[in-house]
Structure formats: C-alpha cells, structure tokens
Design an enzyme around this catalytic site. Sequence first.
Site, PDB file in Angstrom:
ATOM      1  N   HIS A   1      -4.603  -5.414 -10.879  1.00  0.00           N
ATOM      2  CA  HIS A   1      -3.258  -4.941 -10.563  1.00  0.00           C
ATOM      3  C   HIS A   1      -2.279  -5.254 -11.692  1.00  0.00           C
ATOM      4  O   HIS A   1      -1.457  -4.407 -12.068  1.00  0.00           O
ATOM      5  CB  HIS A   1      -2.769  -5.553  -9.255  1.00  0.00           C
TER       6      HIS A   1
ATOM      7  N   HIS B   1       0.830  -1.206   0.000  1.00  0.00           N
ATOM      8  CA  HIS B   1       0.000   0.000   0.000  1.00  0.00           C
ATOM      9  C   HIS B   1       0.866   1.259   0.000  1.00  0.00           C
ATOM     10  O   HIS B   1       0.468   2.295  -0.556  1.00  0.00           O
ATOM     11  CB  HIS B   1      -0.936  -0.004   1.207  1.00  0.00           C
TER      12      HIS B   1
END
Length: 403
Positions: free
Chosen positions: A379, A249
Amino acid sequence: MSHLDLESAEWRDTARTSLLTFARSSLRDEGGFVWLDDSGQPDRDKVLELWINARMTYVFSLAHLAGEEDALRLATHGVRALSTLFHDDTNGGWFTEVDFDGEARDTTKGCYGHAFVLLAASSAKAAGVEGAEELLAEATRIHGQKFWDSTAGRCVEEISEDWTDIDDYRGANSNMHAVEAYLFAADVTGDAVWRERALSICERIIGIHARAHDWRIPEHYDHDWTPIPTYNEDQRADPFRPFGATPGHAFEWSRLLIQLAASLDSPRPWIEEAAEALFAQAVGDTVSDDVPGLAYTTDWHGEPIVAERFHWVIAEAVLAGHALHAWTGKSLYEGLTSRWWSEIDTYYVDHETGSWHHELSEAMRPTTRIWRGRPDAYHAFNALTLPDLPLAPSAALTIGRQA
C-alpha cells in the site's frame, strides 16, 4: 518539509527508496518473504503467507521497472517462491500458508491470495522476470476457470484444496483486488476479457450494492450475493472480515473505478459518479477538521466502530484523491491529498527506518490491537508510486517509461 515538498514526485521517490530498503529485509534465503516486525527483523511466530509473498513480488517487479538497484533479484526470488514453495503441484493453484519447512499449513484456495498472484505475475512478466510468463499463464487459467463465476459476474471466495468444494461466503474485498489484478492482466496480456470482468464486478458490487447502501459498501454476502450486514458483529475488529463498512475500501474502490474508466474507450457516466460518491461518503464518515487519521470501520450510519488508524487506509485515501483530481480537475481532491500527505509524513512514516507504522491509535500513536509488525510494503509503495503515473494503462506498462 513544506506541503509542496510532500506533494512532489521527488519526495515520493526518496520515500519509496527508503521503504524498499526496509522491505528488502523480508527476503528469506531459503525461499519466500517473511513477516517483518517493527525493527525489520523476521517475526518467527508468523508462517509464510501467500498474499504477502505475492505483494512483495509485485512491489519488487515494479521497483525493477522503475530502475531500483537489485530489485530484479528480489522479484525473481518472489516468482520462484510462488512457482515452487507455495504452488500445489498436485491440484494446481497456490496454498494460502506454508511453514518454514515448506509444508502447507492452510491448503484453502482463496480468491484474495490468487488475485495477488495474478497481480504479481502480470507485473513480473512486464518486468521480464524469469519464470513470470509461466506463472502468469497458470494464474490467468486458475482465476478464469476456478474463481470467476460467469453467472454472478463476480468471483467466488474460497475453494477446497482439490477444487471440489466452494465455500458459501462471498466477499467484496477479494473481488476488489481481483479488479486490480484484472486491469493489470488485461494490459500485460492484451486480453480485453479481464477488463470486461473488472467492469462486471464493479457494476454489481458498487453500481448495485454500494449504491443501495448510501455508498457504504457491503463487504459480506451469502452464496446468492445477498448482503449480510450483521456479519462478524461479534468480531468487529477482524483484520480481513470486519463488521460494518470499511471506508478504506471505499477509497480503494474509488481509485480503481477511475483507473477502470481511464482504461475504457467510452467509460459509462456512472463510474465517475460512483467513484466520487464513495469518496465523499468515506470522507464524511472519517474526516474531522481537528482530528487526524481515518478510522478503520464504521457502522451503517457512519459512526466509527474500530477507530484505529491503519497505514493502508490513508494510503488508499491519498491515491483516490490523486486519481479523482487527475480525472475531474476538482480542487477539493487536491486539498484533501495535501492534508493526508502531511499526516502521512507526521504520523505514519518511521523516518528512522523508512517504513510506515501499520497501525496507530486514535491518538496517532503506534499500537498493535489488530496488526503487529510491518509485513506489507504494497500500500505504501503504491501511494508513493501511482500518483506520478498515468491513470491507464496500469503501472506495469508505464512506470519507468514516463517522458
């Protein structure tokens, strides 16, 4: 392939086409996109999930804009599912989970899933997908009226089905994806309020909380946005709310901060500072000279807790490296992206199917401790797409339109 080949737009384009070939198998004739196993077959033990359906709609919308054959049909399928199958016709918004009979299994209204609906709707609108304009109108209204907390300058996390009960938990992850969706919404709708809200979220979660924790991002908060550093200490490997810091993150926020800066007429200096600091701390906590891959979580001193290597973490690392190199020109970032592309090709890409292994052990072998199957192309698609686009405006307005 050589490193030069792995870093080329041509390599990424070929790999993206293979990834999309695998992802097409997720289409369910009756509606929505299913969770795929390692071979690309539906996992019948998994229900239909909002976040996956929204992400796949986003992927196929951008794929259509990039000229991918038949992607418009899949993007239209996704918009239709979000507009009907997942939609709460009584209260508005979208259900978190729906079973194969069309019954809601989880009626909670989550910021995370709704952020991806906003992202999907924005991308689909830019792609000219039928029904996307109406979907985007509701998605902006819901996020603006239900999830955005103007007092806190951030989003609340979960709300009951009828919107009457707001959960006390606040999360950085859902707000991070709100930043991404808000940047897309600002570009597609032309309404600058979404970019202002994205900046507000970043100022608080990164500019205040991450800075105060040595650039390791507190993920979990109470209703007053006080960090809870011990949250889920007894469930350290949770796939969505793990204990400790999540370096993946940090890479993702770093990339989003640079994209935010690129979208502003006069970006404030702290944004670049924070993006570089987050990246540096995540690299320091996860990168070893002689060990490939990046750990999922660390403690508050940077020691790995969950050492499994997720595909999304290295995808976001390479994206952050590309964004920072494009913004700063520093060779450090170019060197790391070269290493990570090599690791992606060697360990993560399944060259038989074109998809990416979602989870690897510390020894870089496929495992399923936390995730099973390959349900998510989002992703990997971003990693294979965004490095070849401008930092701003968002991909919905630039993909397929490069000079």
